[in-house]
Design a protein around this motif. Sequence first.
Motif, PDB file in Angstrom:
ATOM      1  N   GLY A  68       0.826  -1.152  -0.139  1.00  0.00           N
ATOM      2  CA  GLY A  68      -0.014  -0.067  -0.017  1.00  0.00           C
ATOM      3  C   GLY A  68       0.741   1.243  -0.047  1.00  0.00           C
ATOM      4  N   LEU A  69       2.101   1.157  -0.464  1.00  0.00           N
ATOM      5  CA  LEU A  69       2.738   2.395  -0.629  1.00  0.00           C
ATOM      6  C   LEU A  69       2.314   3.334  -1.755  1.00  0.00           C
ATOM      7  CD1 LEU A  69       6.517   1.415   0.046  1.00  0.00           C
ATOM      8  CD2 LEU A  69       5.021   2.730   1.322  1.00  0.00           C
ATOM      9  N   PRO A  70       2.356   4.605  -1.437  1.00  0.00           N
ATOM     10  CA  PRO A  70       1.949   5.415  -2.677  1.00  0.00           C
ATOM     11  C   PRO A  70       2.849   5.177  -3.681  1.00  0.00           C
ATOM     12  CG  PRO A  70       2.763   6.685  -0.970  1.00  0.00           C
ATOM     13  CD  PRO A  70       2.394   5.186  -0.359  1.00  0.00           C
ATOM     14  N   LYS A  71       2.499   5.478  -4.995  1.00  0.00           N
ATOM     15  CA  LYS A  71       3.329   5.127  -6.219  1.00  0.00           C
ATOM     16  C   LYS A  71       3.381   6.313  -7.144  1.00  0.00           C
ATOM     17  CE  LYS A  71       4.854   1.491  -8.895  1.00  0.00           C
ATOM     18  NZ  LYS A  71       4.689  -0.170  -9.171  1.00  0.00           N
ATOM     19  N   VAL A  72       4.204   6.772  -7.910  1.00  0.00           N
ATOM     20  CA  VAL A  72       4.213   7.510  -9.024  1.00  0.00           C
ATOM     21  C   VAL A  72       5.088   7.003  -9.950  1.00  0.00           C
ATOM     22  CG1 VAL A  72       3.950   9.864  -7.985  1.00  0.00           C
ATOM     23  CG2 VAL A  72       6.337   9.121  -8.348  1.00  0.00           C
ATOM     24  N   LYS A  73       4.833   7.446 -11.338  1.00  0.00           N
ATOM     25  CA  LYS A  73       5.672   6.767 -12.441  1.00  0.00           C
ATOM     26  C   LYS A  73       7.033   7.581 -12.399  1.00  0.00           C
ATOM     27  CE  LYS A  73       4.599   5.030 -17.120  1.00  0.00           C
ATOM     28  NZ  LYS A  73       6.243   5.412 -17.522  1.00  0.00           N
ATOM     29  N   ALA A  74       8.085   6.944 -12.214  1.00  0.00           N
ATOM     30  CA  ALA A  74       9.326   7.372 -12.017  1.00  0.00           C
ATOM     31  C   ALA A  74      10.465   7.093 -13.307  1.00  0.00           C
ATOM     32  CB  ALA A  74      10.050   7.181 -10.672  1.00  0.00           C
ATOM     33  N   GLU A  75      11.291   8.089 -13.594  1.00  0.00           N
ATOM     34  CA  GLU A  75      12.273   7.602 -14.579  1.00  0.00           C
ATOM     35  C   GLU A  75      13.460   8.296 -14.152  1.00  0.00           C
ATOM     36  OE1 GLU A  75      11.226   9.973 -18.129  1.00  0.00           O
ATOM     37  OE2 GLU A  75      10.013   8.745 -18.861  1.00  0.00           O
ATOM     38  N   THR A  76      14.537   7.519 -14.801  1.00  0.00           N
ATOM     39  CA  THR A  76      15.955   7.862 -14.379  1.00  0.00           C
ATOM     40  C   THR A  76      16.859   8.055 -15.269  1.00  0.00           C
ATOM     41  OG1 THR A  76      16.361   5.492 -14.327  1.00  0.00           O
ATOM     42  CG2 THR A  76      15.650   6.352 -12.166  1.00  0.00           C
ATOM     43  N   THR A  77      17.704   8.735 -15.003  1.00  0.00           N
ATOM     44  CA  THR A  77      18.912   9.157 -15.759  1.00  0.00           C
ATOM     45  C   THR A  77      20.349   9.412 -15.009  1.00  0.00           C
ATOM     46  OG1 THR A  77      19.763  10.277 -17.742  1.00  0.00           O
ATOM     47  CG2 THR A  77      18.437  11.663 -16.102  1.00  0.00           C
ATOM     48  N   TRP A  78      21.395   9.534 -15.792  1.00  0.00           N
ATOM     49  CA  TRP A  78      22.635   9.946 -15.361  1.00  0.00           C
ATOM     50  C   TRP A  78      22.715  11.487 -15.651  1.00  0.00           C
ATOM     51  CZ3 TRP A  78      24.841   6.861 -11.968  1.00  0.00           C
ATOM     52  CH2 TRP A  78      24.970   5.564 -12.167  1.00  0.00           C
ATOM     53  N   VAL A  79      23.184  12.231 -14.789  1.00  0.00           N
ATOM     54  CA  VAL A  79      23.487  13.595 -15.011  1.00  0.00           C
ATOM     55  C   VAL A  79      24.895  13.878 -14.493  1.00  0.00           C
ATOM     56  CG1 VAL A  79      21.236  14.524 -15.032  1.00  0.00           C
ATOM     57  CG2 VAL A  79      22.342  14.121 -12.523  1.00  0.00           C
ATOM     58  N   PRO A  80      25.541  14.834 -15.136  1.00  0.00           N
ATOM     59  CA  PRO A  80      27.108  15.182 -14.474  1.00  0.00           C
ATOM     60  C   PRO A  80      26.806  15.935 -13.179  1.00  0.00           C
ATOM     61  CG  PRO A  80      26.514  16.418 -16.429  1.00  0.00           C
ATOM     62  CD  PRO A  80      25.253  15.435 -16.235  1.00  0.00           C
TER      63      PRO A  80
END
Lengths: 278, 786
Positions: free
Chosen positions: B240-252
């Motif tokens: 039952g944890l809340p959830k959002v759609k997440a995206e990841t990337t590398w940043v300098p």
Amino acid sequence: MPGTAKTWVSEHLAAAVSGDSTLLVQGTAGTPEEAIRYGWNYAQLLAHGPSRDALVPSPVMRAMAEGMTARVEELTRIPADVQDTLITILSEKTLPIPELGQEVQAVRGFNLIATANDRDRGVNDLSSALRRRFNTVVLPLPATPDAEVDIVSRRVDQLGRSLDLPAAPEGTDEIRRVVTVFRELRDGITTDGRTKLKSPSGTLSTAEAISVVTNGLALAAHFGDGVLRPDDVAAGILGAVVRDPAADRVVWQEYLETVVRERDGWKDFYRACREVSA
Amino acid sequence: MTAAPDGRTGPLILGVRHHGPGSARAVRAALEDRQPACVLVEGPPEGDALLPLAADEAMRPPVALLAHAVGDPGRAAFWPLADFSPEWVAIRWALDHKAAVRFIDLPAAHSLALDPTWGDGEGDEVADQGVRIDPIGVLAETAGYDDPERWWEDVIEHRGSGDAASPFDALAEAMGALREAYGHGGHQRDLVREAHMRIQLRAARKEFGDEDVAVVCGAWHVPALTVRTGVTADRALLKGLPKVKAETTWVPWTHRRLARHSGYGAGIDSPGWYGHLFAAPDRPVERWMTKVAGLLRDEDRPVSSAHVIEAVRLAETLATMRGRPLAGLGETLDAVRAVMCDGSDVPLDLVRDRLIIGDVLGEVPPDAPAVPLQRDLTGLQRSLRLKPEALEKELDLDLRKEMDAARSRLLLRLRLLGVGWGEPSAGRGSTGTFRESWRLRWEPELHVKIAEAGAWGTTVLSAATAKAASDAASATALADITALAERCLLAELTEALPVVMRALADLAALDTDVGHLAQALPALARSLRYGDVRSTDTAALGEVAAGLAERICVGLPPACTGLDTDAAAEMRGHLEGVHTAVGLLPDGEGLAVRWGAVLRGLAGRDSVPGLIRGRAARLLLDDGRLAEDEAARLMGLALSPGTPPGEAAAWIEGFVGGASGGGMLLVHDERLLGLVDAWLTGVHAHAFTDVLPLLRRTFSSYEPGVRRTLGELVARGPAAGAGSAPTSAGVPGFGPGLDEERADGVLPVLRLLLDTDPDTDPDTDDDMDLGMDPDMDDDDLVGVGR
């Protein structure tokens, strides 16, 4: 920087390390080489010829031979050519006596503490060769306002007694104010950390704060009602801050107009300062 | 301990400190020792797909794994990794040895939904009003250290490279004891995170076997991973944890942003020093001192090898005296200060800034997924209907319209970020403050610029704010920062404004050149006006401007003495600029009085050049702060025979020169004209040729009509001046005296021009031209209006 108890520290350090703080060379513009190396007892020299007995050792030489801590006061006031005699002593740890074909070797424990002002102009600055042979420590000004107020009021009390000034009741607020003004101008930022300020050319050391307050006390005792008031210290502060009449005056006026004028409970002080600054 | 790394009785669990070089080195040794087939690392599982990029040639730490919520780029979290981060070492080891590598922390999808605060990837080391405990702080205190950083250095970082595993054992045991005493220690989210880690660990053990799994995580979590709990209990925690759609990337990333004072929770005080400790193969102190000497030499300080030797010796002596195993940062700094910097803190600050923190900037391969900033920009482009096109295009904006104002803000913010999509161009035919013209052109390399700007933030707004704040902190010239303030106001970066204002106030306080201050003030006053047009809050700006004006009041009089002709002309410009600006400032009453006093002082002081004295007198006269008698007296003094003619001519130029209505003043006040006339006739013949160019410059700028009237007045001679009524008689074509009835006839027109009639709309510029006779020049308006 003048007025930060350099000599006091060096004296206590020497006493603590080697139990003796009297191996001291007082540096002046007229300090000769003999004061750092050795001199001759001319009566002995003429009577018996050169020998160790005819030699008058300097404090530095004695410290080397006995493994003690020597002190040199006001190193930058000593002429540059005399300063240079220290270079060999510090790097080779020996003091040659060419007249006798001998040398004095430094014994383990030999150390040299020298004091100098870095704010003085027109004195003999250290050569980089000599500077390199010292580890430099700049004595800090008191870290907190409370510590400084404490130092100032204690010294003012001592000085006041020796000058036979009547004891001042409740001068602490005024002392705190003087210390605050000195600290703010010195650090170039107000105590609340919100406004930056220009710093005047004077050093504004704790010692100067002490003399401003002592002077104010004398004025209050002899010409006022014995209580230290803003009028008594205003002129002293002006004299300590404005050393260079053109640039420092602008600094002081800016400080008065942008900081002092708007501060709660500083109205009297502002007025007093305006009066003497005009 | 069930997971003794040496005994090979279970998975290798390596508790580390994030960004600890000693930990990193120990992790590498332990992994070499065990050769696991699978490495699990604390971090968001969404980043798994990006892990192979870590081995990419173009990838250079420091970098950060960035996770952000889709559609809400402002909600983001960073996991920074440097060369010397144990996690980075573990990832690289696994990739180099073809071992599987996975992130096992709570998915960012949950953590972003749980905690909307920005930028705190670690979550666990943020001090929260003392409720959360700092595990290392507690251990250090127990060991009798007052500084956790020093304790950590002594116990972990400065250990010799002996037994690879022993620090992990000891640390895990210490953390176990802490967890027993403090429970989760105020880090409530940790329980959930650790449940997720346990589930992942269990799955990996099933897949690869007990002994072939290694875990690299914060030491704090080690006890929780070794404890035996049921799967069902863990799953229940995660339910039952809340959830959002997440995206990841590398940043300098940069070393500077790894530093604690940058606001990063798990930050360290000395990234550069740690990087050095990790990179140096041996003799770290000697190598460090050599580095410092190199830096100081580059800055032209004489530092010899003998200095380096002495500094190393002193650092080691200090370490021995203080009872530390190895010279640490504190000892090396003290030694550098005493030996190389002559006890001064100024060069030491340079060392601190360049080496201890360091300027290292990371790089990310170009095929890393797009940064959220790009997505945010794409969204804004869509909603503002501004298409990025390679073709150059003109865009006219009317700032009174919401859409156009938003467009202008976007373009301005991008310019602040160095993304030059739009160039402001001179507006066509309109000078209204509510119109702007832009020239738009999208070039492919702007994509790269945006990727670079991605390090500043995840949305255009936040990135521009961060960039502006950083620019403000590094600005050294007052003019730069007033320009920046103006841009911040225009781009509506309200959060950056306090920082910029603070920097502005600081620079203004330290600037000793009144000219700089005087230049800055009109720009600020202008900004205040822009602020009005765009209805932004400008209270802070007004305050700073008032402070600036105050400083000018103090500093101007001394700066006005001893000037040559050119400097005086420049100062006159400053004087006028400040005078206008003071009038525009809010709450300017007290200030205006003080400024008046300054002008009065200037007008009356002999050491001030005549040009400035005359100008000051004139400004006072125009403001009604100087009685006309007084003005005449000042003029009389300035033009008295004792004054050198050149000085007097300069005074005249200051007083009545320029196109600011000086001619009309002379036309209307015959006494002043009489004084000028008397002086001029009294000038000695050989001095006359000297003052002629000056006078010519003064009078030739008058309108022809004014010049003619003046000539007629002078020609008529001073006799008529005895009756002090102006135009009394004698001007050809005019009757004697005033015909009041006919004069009243112009009143309706005057009212139309000067009063704000509700029927006219002063905002539309077309109306402004109505009723204005082109022959009716500025001088006339001023003369009548006053």
